[in-house]
Scaffold this motif. Structure first.
Motif, PDB file in Angstrom:
ATOM      1  N   TYR A 258     -10.703 -23.564  -0.316  1.00 31.28           N
ATOM      2  CA  TYR A 258     -10.391 -22.447  -0.130  1.00 31.28           C
ATOM      3  C   TYR A 258      -9.552 -21.783   1.382  1.00 31.28           C
ATOM      4  CZ  TYR A 258     -13.379 -21.045  -4.262  1.00 31.28           C
ATOM      5  OH  TYR A 258     -13.619 -21.280  -5.351  1.00 31.28           O
ATOM      6  N   ARG A 261      -6.666 -20.956   2.371  1.00 27.83           N
ATOM      7  CA  ARG A 261      -5.824 -19.732   2.833  1.00 27.83           C
ATOM      8  C   ARG A 261      -5.593 -19.403   3.959  1.00 27.83           C
ATOM      9  NH1 ARG A 261     -10.700 -16.229  -0.720  1.00 27.83           N
ATOM     10  NH2 ARG A 261     -10.424 -16.875  -2.849  1.00 27.83           N
ATOM     11  N   GLU A 266       3.313 -21.072   1.607  1.00 24.19           N
ATOM     12  CA  GLU A 266       2.450 -21.316   0.267  1.00 24.19           C
ATOM     13  C   GLU A 266       2.681 -23.200  -0.039  1.00 24.19           C
ATOM     14  OE1 GLU A 266       0.931 -20.047  -3.781  1.00 24.19           O
ATOM     15  OE2 GLU A 266       0.948 -19.378  -1.919  1.00 24.19           O
ATOM     16  N   ARG A 269       0.079 -24.532   1.448  1.00 22.70           N
ATOM     17  CA  ARG A 269      -1.379 -24.708   1.050  1.00 22.70           C
ATOM     18  C   ARG A 269      -1.036 -25.387  -0.362  1.00 22.70           C
ATOM     19  NH1 ARG A 269      -3.804 -21.170  -2.178  1.00 22.70           N
ATOM     20  NH2 ARG A 269      -2.539 -20.375  -3.104  1.00 22.70           N
ATOM     21  N   GLU A 542      -8.053 -20.893  -6.780  1.00 22.91           N
ATOM     22  CA  GLU A 542      -7.556 -20.897  -5.801  1.00 22.91           C
ATOM     23  C   GLU A 542      -5.259 -21.709  -6.198  1.00 22.91           C
ATOM     24  OE1 GLU A 542      -7.061 -19.920  -2.028  1.00 22.91           O
ATOM     25  OE2 GLU A 542      -8.740 -18.236  -3.631  1.00 22.91           O
TER      26      GLU A 542
END
Length: 576
Positions: A258, A261, A266, A269, A542
């Motif tokens: 988490y 984030r 992107e 991530r 996620e």
């Protein structure tokens, strides 16, 4: 820094011969594309193009002449990247700040200039580009040495309490209820106590680890660790913030997933989310300590440290490959981090960090691990080749039959038995369950045959108190051993718990006498293979099904390859 006059009242910064040459080349091309240059200085546009400014680049994509300018810009950008080895916008920023610094130095008179703060003086050493990473590695080694050396006496105390007084009380209560001597008693003693209790033995180790990490976090050092690793992470095509997520992964993979984030890009991530599970969470620590204390008793802390380091190295290597293939992209986002001043850790904050992390372990111990232990016990009591419930050999149970189907896959790694394979299956529920599974597999029959030692309640309470005092004294005695000093001239006891002995003998047998190699391969597999089901659920939440399945496949493949390479490579080198 040189300032060049363009016309009266105007100037520009001299960025050096190399940068100026590329600026001039692009500036000349811009001046030839007149329709693009509207109310903008060509030199300013050239610099912005070299900095990959998105808005300026977009202006040049609208016409043929502009696209010709972009072609020259791309060649210059690639040349500067290759020559200097860092982002071009960083080069320009360094030159500008250098000019500002020189201007201030020449024009501003500072009186009563303050000396460097204590934090700044320390940072000159711990964040040094050459010393920073070695200092970080040394700090981590100290953490794991403290963890394994200090917690040992309290491990023995917890084992004594669970195997003695608690077991006696449970047997007495069941006898008073008329349930003693049968399969219900075996369920409680061999299933719940052996399963949950074998994991609870490692609570002191986890408390010691969380205590050491809390000291580093509350003092402000962990922020420096992320800062130190930023340059290294950028060199591998990863973002500096990625390492912050990885540090969180040392505690638990779920919040680390988490934490991704916080990454704006992107691709960064998702890539970081794929790498986080390779960070060794606290749940794996009981497995490391169990095997390292059996096969590497004199170097337990070093082995544990190397396992954590291995997780980091594997993540970095995999990140290097993926960032240049599936997640290839242009440029990186700058890493901005405010370093807090160093401060003296407070007891309140340290206790908060320790309790927050350890309480989640207790919740799992009395929920997931207990339920798994009960289900596992029933699976081991149900025969598949005839016989009565709770009376047949474990090797004939349904659990053994399922485990046996995957055991051959681990033979090249040196632990191709149903016992080891079955423990890895249950480890998917929670990594701590690997230890409880082995406790049930290797002790379930022996425990039932042993007669409980008859003691009174007051005797049991006395034993608990005396044991705790002795553990405290032994811990105090062991503190000098962290730096290799034996003030009390005592030899370590060689009396290993029954689980340690059973695991050690089993791995020696199934590996053909190469138990140390097989155990090392097993620990590395546990380090690298699929995390617990809660972490997998967090990944799915996620990053979606596709990346979660990809992550699980990568983890299993890397874990198997690494385990086989360690065992087979060790055999070729004559080790183990």
């Amino acid at each position: 820094m040189v300032v060049k006059q363009i016309k009266e009242g105007c100037f520009h910064i001299d960025y050096g011969d190399v940068l100026e040459k590329e600026i001039a080349s692009i500036e000349e091309a811009i001046e030839g594309a007149g329709e693009v240059v509207v109310d903008h200085d060509p030199r300013w546009l050239a610099i912005k193009l070299l900095e990959n400014d998105a808005e300026v680049v977009e202006k040049f994509t609208a016409s043929e002449a502009g696209r010709n300018v972009l072609a020259i810009q791309q060649k210059s950008y690639a040349y500067l990247n290759d020559r200097f080895g860092e982002d071009v916008d960083t080069l320009f920023a360094d030159k500008r700040y250098g000019w500002i610094h020189a201007l201030i130095k020449e024009t501003v008179k500072q009186e009563n200039r303050e000396e460097l703060s204590t934090s700044d003086k320390i940072d000159k050493v711990v964040t040094n580009r050459y010393l920073g990473i070695p200092i970080f590695m040394a700090m981590m080694w100290i953490v794991f040495k403290v963890t394994t050396d200090i917690a040992g006496p309290f491990q023995d105390w917890v084992e004594m309490v669970i195997g003695g007084p608690i077991t006696n009380w449970i047997v007495s209560i069941l006898g008073w209820l008329g349930l003693g001597g049968g399969w219900v008693e075996r369920l409680f003693v061999d299933g719940i106590v052996a399963g949950v209790g074998s994991v609870m033995v490692f609570v002191p180790v986890m408390l010691a680890l969380y205590f050491a990490l809390a000291l580093l976090e509350d003092s402000g050092y962990m922020a420096r660790a992320a800062f130190v690793m930023d340059r290294f992470m950028h060199a591998l095509g990863l973002h500096g913030k990625s390492f912050l997520c990885m540090i969180v992964g040392f505690g638990c993979t779920v919040p680390a997933c988490y934490a991704t984030r916080t990454l704006e890009n992107e691709k960064d991530r998702i890539l970081t989310g794929l790498l986080v599970p390779f960070m060794s969470c606290g749940a794996r620590l009981p497995v490391y300590v169990l095997f390292a204390s059996v096969f590497f008793p004199k170097n337990t802390n070093t082995v544990v440290f190397l396992l954590y380091l291995t997780g980091i190295l594997v993540a970095v290597l995999l990140g290097f490959i993926l960032s240049r293939t599936l997640f290839k992209r242009d440029g990186t986002t700058p890493f901005v981090l405010e370093l807090p001043p160093y401060r003296m850790p407070t007891a309140k904050n340290i206790w908060f960090h320790m309790w927050e992390r350890t309480s989640s372990f207790f919740k799992k111990a009395f929920s997931i691990i207990m339920i798994t232990s009960v289900l596992l016990w029933f699976a081991m009591m149900i025969p598949v080749n005839g016989g009565n419930f709770a009376e047949s050999d474990i090797a004939d149970s349904g659990f053994a039959a399922v485990s046996q189907t995957i055991a051959p896959a681990f033979e090249p790694a040196g632990f191709g038995s149903w016992q080891a394979s079955g423990s890895l299956i249950t480890g998917f529920v929670a990594k701590e369950v690997i230890v409880s599974s082995m406790a049930q597999i290797f002790e379930v029959e022996e425990t039932a045959e042993e007669e409980a030692v008859q003691t009174s309640f007051l005797q049991d309470v006395g034993d608990i108190v005396v044991g705790f005092v002795n553990a405290t004294l032994d811990t105090i005695k062991s503190i000098p051993l962290i730096v290799g000093i034996n003030l009390f001239d005592e030899e370590a006891e060689e009396d290993l718990p029954r689980l340690n002995t059973a695991v050690g003998q089993h791995f020696e047998d199934i590996s053909g006498g190469h138990g140390a190699l097989a155990s090392l391969a097993f620990m590395v597999f546990v380090l690298l293979y699929t995390p617990c089901m809660v972490a997998v659920a967090a990944q799915r939440h996620e990053f979606g099904n596709k990346w979660t399945l990809f992550s699980m496949a990568i983890q299993l493949a890397v874990a198997w390859i690494a385990a086989v390479a360690i065992f087979q490579g060790g055999l070729l080198l004559g080790l183990g």
